[in-house]
Scaffold this motif. Structure first.
Motif, PDB file in Angstrom:
ATOM      1  N   LEU A  78       0.824  -1.212   0.000  1.00 21.43           N
ATOM      2  CA  LEU A  78       0.000   0.000   0.000  1.00 21.43           C
ATOM      3  C   LEU A  78       0.859   1.264   0.000  1.00 21.43           C
ATOM      4  N   VAL A  79       1.877   1.296   0.841  1.00 22.78           N
ATOM      5  CA  VAL A  79       2.754   2.469   0.888  1.00 22.78           C
ATOM      6  C   VAL A  79       3.494   2.613  -0.441  1.00 22.78           C
ATOM      7  N   THR A  80       3.950   1.517  -0.995  1.00 20.31           N
ATOM      8  CA  THR A  80       4.643   1.552  -2.284  1.00 20.31           C
ATOM      9  C   THR A  80       3.708   2.048  -3.382  1.00 20.31           C
ATOM     10  N   THR A  81       2.432   1.696  -3.290  1.00 17.10           N
ATOM     11  CA  THR A  81       1.443   2.175  -4.262  1.00 17.10           C
ATOM     12  C   THR A  81       1.399   3.698  -4.271  1.00 17.10           C
ATOM     13  N   ASN A  82       1.434   4.303  -3.089  1.00 16.54           N
ATOM     14  CA  ASN A  82       1.414   5.770  -3.019  1.00 16.54           C
ATOM     15  C   ASN A  82       2.633   6.369  -3.723  1.00 16.54           C
ATOM     16  N   PHE A  83       3.804   5.804  -3.476  1.00 16.75           N
ATOM     17  CA  PHE A  83       5.029   6.309  -4.104  1.00 16.75           C
ATOM     18  C   PHE A  83       4.977   6.133  -5.620  1.00 16.75           C
ATOM     19  N   VAL A  84       4.580   4.948  -6.071  1.00 14.68           N
ATOM     20  CA  VAL A  84       4.549   4.670  -7.507  1.00 14.68           C
ATOM     21  C   VAL A  84       3.529   5.568  -8.200  1.00 14.68           C
ATOM     22  N   ALA A  85       2.364   5.762  -7.586  1.00 15.81           N
ATOM     23  CA  ALA A  85       1.337   6.616  -8.197  1.00 15.81           C
ATOM     24  C   ALA A  85       1.845   8.045  -8.333  1.00 15.81           C
ATOM     25  N   LYS A  86       2.528   8.525  -7.315  1.00 11.55           N
ATOM     26  CA  LYS A  86       3.054   9.899  -7.371  1.00 11.55           C
ATOM     27  C   LYS A  86       4.122  10.011  -8.469  1.00 11.55           C
ATOM     28  N   ASN A  87       5.012   9.027  -8.569  1.00 13.59           N
ATOM     29  CA  ASN A  87       6.037   9.039  -9.609  1.00 13.59           C
ATOM     30  C   ASN A  87       5.419   8.932 -11.002  1.00 13.59           C
ATOM     31  N   THR A  88       4.382   8.124 -11.132  1.00 14.31           N
ATOM     32  CA  THR A  88       3.702   7.963 -12.413  1.00 14.31           C
ATOM     33  C   THR A  88       3.042   9.266 -12.827  1.00 14.31           C
ATOM     34  N   ALA A  89       2.396   9.936 -11.882  1.00 13.77           N
ATOM     35  CA  ALA A  89       1.757  11.221 -12.187  1.00 13.77           C
ATOM     36  C   ALA A  89       2.796  12.246 -12.635  1.00 13.77           C
ATOM     37  N   ARG A  90       3.945  12.253 -11.977  1.00 12.57           N
ATOM     38  CA  ARG A  90       5.025  13.174 -12.348  1.00 12.57           C
ATOM     39  C   ARG A  90       5.496  12.878 -13.776  1.00 12.57           C
ATOM     40  N   SER A  91       5.656  11.609 -14.105  1.00 15.41           N
ATOM     41  CA  SER A  91       6.087  11.225 -15.458  1.00 15.41           C
ATOM     42  C   SER A  91       5.056  11.632 -16.498  1.00 15.41           C
ATOM     43  N   LEU A  92       3.777  11.441 -16.165  1.00 16.61           N
ATOM     44  CA  LEU A  92       2.722  11.825 -17.100  1.00 16.61           C
ATOM     45  C   LEU A  92       2.721  13.336 -17.342  1.00 16.61           C
ATOM     46  N   ARG A  93       2.944  14.113 -16.275  1.00 21.39           N
ATOM     47  CA  ARG A  93       3.008  15.571 -16.440  1.00 21.39           C
ATOM     48  C   ARG A  93       4.165  15.956 -17.361  1.00 21.39           C
ATOM     49  N   ARG A  94       5.325  15.315 -17.171  1.00 24.83           N
ATOM     50  CA  ARG A  94       6.476  15.608 -18.037  1.00 24.83           C
ATOM     51  C   ARG A  94       6.172  15.243 -19.487  1.00 24.83           C
ATOM     52  N   VAL A 142       0.233   7.518   5.961  1.00 24.17           N
ATOM     53  CA  VAL A 142      -0.465   7.279   7.226  1.00 24.17           C
ATOM     54  C   VAL A 142      -1.980   7.313   7.021  1.00 24.17           C
ATOM     55  N   ILE A 143      -2.494   8.173   6.125  1.00 23.73           N
ATOM     56  CA  ILE A 143      -3.924   8.191   5.814  1.00 23.73           C
ATOM     57  C   ILE A 143      -4.323   6.879   5.135  1.00 23.73           C
ATOM     58  N   THR A 144      -3.508   6.424   4.186  1.00 25.72           N
ATOM     59  CA  THR A 144      -3.802   5.175   3.481  1.00 25.72           C
ATOM     60  C   THR A 144      -3.896   4.010   4.451  1.00 25.72           C
ATOM     61  N   LEU A 145      -2.887   3.883   5.309  1.00 24.98           N
ATOM     62  CA  LEU A 145      -2.838   2.730   6.201  1.00 24.98           C
ATOM     63  C   LEU A 145      -3.905   2.794   7.292  1.00 24.98           C
ATOM     64  N   CYS A 146      -4.050   3.943   7.950  1.00 20.81           N
ATOM     65  CA  CYS A 146      -4.920   4.030   9.133  1.00 20.81           C
ATOM     66  C   CYS A 146      -6.370   4.353   8.821  1.00 20.81           C
ATOM     67  N   VAL A 147      -6.621   5.145   7.775  1.00 18.13           N
ATOM     68  CA  VAL A 147      -7.992   5.567   7.491  1.00 18.13           C
ATOM     69  C   VAL A 147      -8.603   4.732   6.368  1.00 18.13           C
ATOM     70  N   ILE A 148      -7.941   4.690   5.222  1.00 16.15           N
ATOM     71  CA  ILE A 148      -8.517   3.985   4.080  1.00 16.15           C
ATOM     72  C   ILE A 148      -8.498   2.481   4.297  1.00 16.15           C
ATOM     73  N   GLU A 149      -7.357   1.938   4.723  1.00 14.38           N
ATOM     74  CA  GLU A 149      -7.238   0.490   4.905  1.00 14.38           C
ATOM     75  C   GLU A 149      -7.522   0.031   6.337  1.00 14.38           C
ATOM     76  N   GLU A 150      -7.720   0.971   7.255  1.00 17.16           N
ATOM     77  CA  GLU A 150      -8.120   0.693   8.635  1.00 17.16           C
ATOM     78  C   GLU A 150      -7.151  -0.226   9.395  1.00 17.16           C
ATOM     79  N   LEU A 151      -5.851  -0.050   9.164  1.00 13.61           N
ATOM     80  CA  LEU A 151      -4.865  -0.769   9.955  1.00 13.61           C
ATOM     81  C   LEU A 151      -4.809  -0.123  11.339  1.00 13.61           C
ATOM     82  N   THR A 152      -4.386  -0.875  12.324  1.00 12.00           N
ATOM     83  CA  THR A 152      -4.209  -0.308  13.656  1.00 12.00           C
ATOM     84  C   THR A 152      -2.967   0.574  13.649  1.00 12.00           C
TER      85      THR A 152
END
Length: 196
Positions: A78-94, A142-152
């Motif tokens: 999940l955390v890696t997904t956030n990083f990859v999505a941000k990098n992908t968006a940056r590449s698309l903008r370029r 932290v939002i992804t893990l605790c709020v969206i995915e409801e991890l403790t």
């Protein structure tokens, strides 16, 4: 997060030793969850598929250093997904910036913006996505893990490699920043209500 599947620790040990069949089982188990997170971030099924593929490629490539939380690789994914999505968006903008320099050929109307507008279900979801995109990667994690995915808090701390108290304070600050990024949202509403 729920419990990892019973044989996940065994499958992951086999995968770290290069067993592609074991890795394939883990892919089948978590592909939809990772695709869902990628779709929340990219708003494009095509881009979400690309992000999902890249996340699992990274998991395979870095399998010996993936952080396992309570027997599961899901938090790392999940955390890696956030990083990859941000990098992908940056590449698309370029890419778009580079393509804007190419002279346009005579063409038919572009229907993509209309399709994108129809795919955005509500203004609230668009505001939540935009607010989430403006957060730092630490806040997104932290939002992804605790709020969206409801991890403790404990599970999120293990996934992020920080103390539980740090996760608690990051979560509080991230929620506040998300609310600040969405000024049109009524204060009484849950800031991520439309993004789930």
């Amino acid at each position: 997060m729920g419990q990892p599947m019973d044989d996940e620790p065994s499958l992951w040990r086999r995968a770290t030793r290069g067993d592609s069949a074991a890795f394939g089982e883990l892919f089948e188990t978590y592909r939809d969850r990772i695709f869902g997170q990628a779709l929340r971030l990219t708003r494009s099924p095509h881009d979400a598929e690309d992000v999902t593929a890249l996340v699992f490629l990274e998991a395979w490539r870095k399998r010996e250093s993936v952080r396992v939380v309570e027997g599961s690789i899901l938090p790392w994914l999940l955390v890696t997904t956030n990083f990859v999505a941000k990098n992908t968006a940056r590449s698309l903008r370029r890419h778009r910036a580079a393509m804007s320099l190419v002279p346009a050929a005579a063409s038919s109307p572009d229907f993509a913006p209309d399709v994108d507008d129809r795919l955005d279900r509500t203004d609230r979801e668009a505001a939540a996505r935009a607010g989430f995109a403006r957060l730092s990667l630490n806040d997104q994690a932290v939002i992804t893990l605790c709020v969206i995915e409801e991890l403790t808090l404990l599970q999120a701390a293990a996934a992020l490699g920080v103390p539980t108290g740090t996760v608690k304070s990051r979560l509080s600050r991230a929620k506040r920043r998300l609310a600040e990024n969405m000024p049109e949202a009524p204060a009484s509403e849950n800031a991520l209500g439309g993004a789930r």
